[in-house]
Design a protein around this motif. Structure first.
Motif, PDB file in Angstrom:
ATOM      1  N   ASN A 128       0.861  62.683  27.644  1.00  0.00           N
ATOM      2  CA  ASN A 128       0.889  64.038  26.947  1.00  0.00           C
ATOM      3  C   ASN A 128      -0.512  63.871  26.065  1.00  0.00           C
ATOM      4  O   ASN A 128      -1.119  63.254  25.781  1.00  0.00           O
ATOM      5  CB  ASN A 128       1.997  64.285  26.100  1.00  0.00           C
ATOM      6  CG  ASN A 128       2.195  63.291  24.844  1.00  0.00           C
ATOM      7  OD1 ASN A 128       1.290  62.883  23.969  1.00  0.00           O
ATOM      8  ND2 ASN A 128       3.280  62.662  24.704  1.00  0.00           N
ATOM      9  N   THR A 129      -0.821  65.275  25.775  1.00  0.00           N
ATOM     10  CA  THR A 129      -1.974  65.604  25.099  1.00  0.00           C
ATOM     11  C   THR A 129      -2.089  64.842  23.686  1.00  0.00           C
ATOM     12  O   THR A 129      -3.285  64.272  23.527  1.00  0.00           O
ATOM     13  CB  THR A 129      -2.078  67.152  24.675  1.00  0.00           C
ATOM     14  OG1 THR A 129      -2.055  68.203  25.611  1.00  0.00           O
ATOM     15  CG2 THR A 129      -3.201  67.330  23.590  1.00  0.00           C
ATOM     16  N   TYR A 130      -1.269  64.579  22.797  1.00  0.00           N
ATOM     17  CA  TYR A 130      -1.227  64.001  21.532  1.00  0.00           C
ATOM     18  C   TYR A 130      -1.528  62.555  22.106  1.00  0.00           C
ATOM     19  O   TYR A 130      -2.488  61.654  21.303  1.00  0.00           O
ATOM     20  CB  TYR A 130      -0.411  64.097  20.554  1.00  0.00           C
ATOM     21  CG  TYR A 130       0.172  65.428  20.435  1.00  0.00           C
ATOM     22  CD1 TYR A 130      -0.886  66.261  19.767  1.00  0.00           C
ATOM     23  CD2 TYR A 130       1.135  66.253  21.179  1.00  0.00           C
ATOM     24  CE1 TYR A 130      -0.554  67.794  19.593  1.00  0.00           C
ATOM     25  CE2 TYR A 130       1.327  67.502  20.931  1.00  0.00           C
ATOM     26  CZ  TYR A 130       0.587  68.222  20.132  1.00  0.00           C
ATOM     27  OH  TYR A 130       0.790  69.666  20.013  1.00  0.00           O
ATOM     28  N   ASP A 131      -1.026  61.859  22.990  1.00  0.00           N
ATOM     29  CA  ASP A 131      -1.178  60.416  23.349  1.00  0.00           C
ATOM     30  C   ASP A 131      -2.494  60.128  23.758  1.00  0.00           C
ATOM     31  O   ASP A 131      -3.362  59.356  23.515  1.00  0.00           O
ATOM     32  CB  ASP A 131      -0.345  59.919  24.527  1.00  0.00           C
ATOM     33  CG  ASP A 131      -0.388  58.720  25.177  1.00  0.00           C
ATOM     34  OD1 ASP A 131      -0.737  57.729  24.457  1.00  0.00           O
ATOM     35  OD2 ASP A 131      -0.730  58.611  26.380  1.00  0.00           O
ATOM     36  N   VAL A 133      -5.288  62.275  23.227  1.00  0.00           N
ATOM     37  CA  VAL A 133      -6.107  62.194  22.016  1.00  0.00           C
ATOM     38  C   VAL A 133      -6.265  60.896  21.565  1.00  0.00           C
ATOM     39  O   VAL A 133      -7.342  60.500  20.907  1.00  0.00           O
ATOM     40  CB  VAL A 133      -5.664  63.352  21.003  1.00  0.00           C
ATOM     41  CG1 VAL A 133      -6.364  63.327  19.546  1.00  0.00           C
ATOM     42  CG2 VAL A 133      -5.719  64.694  21.474  1.00  0.00           C
ATOM     43  N   GLY A 134      -5.283  60.233  21.015  1.00  0.00           N
ATOM     44  CA  GLY A 134      -5.181  59.093  20.280  1.00  0.00           C
ATOM     45  C   GLY A 134      -6.223  58.037  21.123  1.00  0.00           C
ATOM     46  O   GLY A 134      -6.887  57.227  20.837  1.00  0.00           O
ATOM     47  N   PHE A 150      -3.993  72.041  20.151  1.00  0.00           N
ATOM     48  CA  PHE A 150      -4.011  70.664  19.323  1.00  0.00           C
ATOM     49  C   PHE A 150      -5.420  70.647  18.559  1.00  0.00           C
ATOM     50  O   PHE A 150      -5.913  71.484  18.408  1.00  0.00           O
ATOM     51  CB  PHE A 150      -4.283  69.635  20.517  1.00  0.00           C
ATOM     52  CG  PHE A 150      -5.437  69.606  21.062  1.00  0.00           C
ATOM     53  CD1 PHE A 150      -6.520  68.773  20.627  1.00  0.00           C
ATOM     54  CD2 PHE A 150      -5.719  70.182  22.339  1.00  0.00           C
ATOM     55  CE1 PHE A 150      -7.605  68.570  21.328  1.00  0.00           C
ATOM     56  CE2 PHE A 150      -7.046  70.052  23.188  1.00  0.00           C
ATOM     57  CZ  PHE A 150      -7.943  69.369  22.454  1.00  0.00           C
ATOM     58  N   SER A 151      -5.225  69.608  17.798  1.00  0.00           N
ATOM     59  CA  SER A 151      -6.375  69.608  16.760  1.00  0.00           C
ATOM     60  C   SER A 151      -6.941  68.220  16.723  1.00  0.00           C
ATOM     61  O   SER A 151      -6.301  67.239  16.508  1.00  0.00           O
ATOM     62  CB  SER A 151      -5.710  69.795  15.230  1.00  0.00           C
ATOM     63  OG  SER A 151      -6.767  69.583  14.154  1.00  0.00           O
ATOM     64  N   ALA A 152      -8.296  68.102  16.917  1.00  0.00           N
ATOM     65  CA  ALA A 152      -8.698  67.085  16.976  1.00  0.00           C
ATOM     66  C   ALA A 152     -10.306  67.113  16.565  1.00  0.00           C
ATOM     67  O   ALA A 152     -11.355  67.197  17.538  1.00  0.00           O
ATOM     68  CB  ALA A 152      -8.756  66.342  18.271  1.00  0.00           C
ATOM     69  N   ARG A 197       6.185  69.838  24.119  1.00  0.00           N
ATOM     70  CA  ARG A 197       5.010  70.316  23.079  1.00  0.00           C
ATOM     71  C   ARG A 197       5.093  71.812  23.065  1.00  0.00           C
ATOM     72  O   ARG A 197       4.447  72.440  22.227  1.00  0.00           O
ATOM     73  CB  ARG A 197       3.952  69.801  23.901  1.00  0.00           C
ATOM     74  CG  ARG A 197       3.299  70.595  24.834  1.00  0.00           C
ATOM     75  CD  ARG A 197       1.880  70.068  25.448  1.00  0.00           C
ATOM     76  NE  ARG A 197       0.951  70.069  24.316  1.00  0.00           N
ATOM     77  CZ  ARG A 197       0.027  70.825  24.023  1.00  0.00           C
ATOM     78  NH1 ARG A 197      -0.138  72.076  24.667  1.00  0.00           N
ATOM     79  NH2 ARG A 197      -0.657  70.556  22.969  1.00  0.00           N
TER      80      ARG A 197
END
Length: 299
Positions: A128-131, A133-134, A150-152, A197
């Motif tokens: 997923n997007t958050y994974d 990004v990390g 999302f925020s990055a 999400r």
């Protein structure tokens, strides 16, 4: 202080104790302990608190741990860069992709790129997007294709494609089958299948219209949403580019009529960080693709 000492030190911290670190390094424990004491003597400070049963870094140890990770990563990147230089336009790109992109838009982009650079290979990580990004932040992948919002702010961000959310389901779930799109009121009247999400965004959008949706199924993957909608569990809400995933079935697809329910495919990668030459080629290719679409020369 040399690279070997830093590797020893990092391994001890990561393994949790000297015994496990010695096994990981394929050496005996006494020489490893000696090397760490020599490192502490050279630096003039203790790196570990030896009054505790488990590994505990001192303040100096915490500083060295962060610096050592950066140094070893830079060394690895330098070796990769030199290998890239020797190989020319060959190598492997580590790419992260969300499920709603991997089987649709990404396929077209990667085939166009592959036709230009046939010797480049790909290692794909789906999540997923958050994974992703990390994973991008921690250098596990070179770049990722993710979905907004999302925020990055610490990562480079390149918008690639904007699109609407659509409703997909068997005909019986659609009140007005002749309409070109579907309104929120009609969505609220159907059992909805969404992936997680989008839950907060969808709830707030419905709430703003004083509507109470019936989420019959909340899951973690756009593909699951499409398959369950096709099977007749309810009406799925997914980005428009996911629809090619739908298998042959008596389903209808209609854009959701709501300005708030839009999404975008974006590329992210680390700012000011070394990336392999082949990854830079793909980044530049996708940036050119986005610029071409923005000027209207391509659909």
């Amino acid at each position: 202080m040399d690279i070997r000492h830093l590797r020893y030190f990092i391994t001890i911290v990561n393994e949790g104790n000297i015994s496990n670190a010695a096994k990981a390094l394929n050496m005996s424990q006494p020489p490893l302990s000696t090397q760490i004491r020599l490192l502490e003597e050279e630096l003039g400070c203790a790196l570990f608190d030896r009054n505790t049963r488990h590994i505990q870094l001192t303040g100096a140890g915490e500083i060295l741990y962060e610096r050592a990770k950066t140094i070893l990563e830079l060394l690895s990147d330098t070796r990769t860069e030199l290998n890239d230089y020797k190989k020319g336009l060959s190598g492997t790109i580590r790419i992260g992709i969300v499920s709603s992109v991997g089987s649709t838009a990404f396929t077209r982009w990667i085939m166009e790129f592959h036709n230009q650079y046939p010797d480049i290979r790909y290692a794909l990580t789906e999540g997923n997007t958050y994974d992703l990004v990390g994973r991008t932040r921690s250098s596990q992948i070179d770049l990722a294709l993710v979905r907004t919002p999302f925020s990055a702010p610490d990562l480079a961000f390149v918008p690639l494609k904007e699109e609407k959310l659509v409703a997909i389901g068997q005909e019986g779930f659609f009140r007005d089958r002749s309409a070109q799109d579907i309104v929120l009121g009609d969505l609220a009247a159907a059992p909805l299948i969404i992936y997680r999400r989008w839950e907060t965004i969808l709830r707030s959008t419905f709430q703003a219209e004083a509507l109470s949706p019936d989420f019959i199924c909340i899951n973690d993957d756009a593909r699951t949403t499409v398959y369950l909608a096709g099977a007749g569990l309810g009406m799925g809400i997914v980005p428009a580019s996911v629809i090619p995933l739908a298998f042959p079935a008596p389903v209808m697809v209609k854009p959701v009529l709501s300005p708030a329910l839009t999404t975008g495919i974006s590329m992210i990668y680390r700012k000011e960080a070394y990336l392999p030459a082949v990854a830079r080629l793909l980044i530049d290719f996708l940036i050119r693709q986005s610029q071409t679409r923005s000027t209207g020369r391509s659909s």
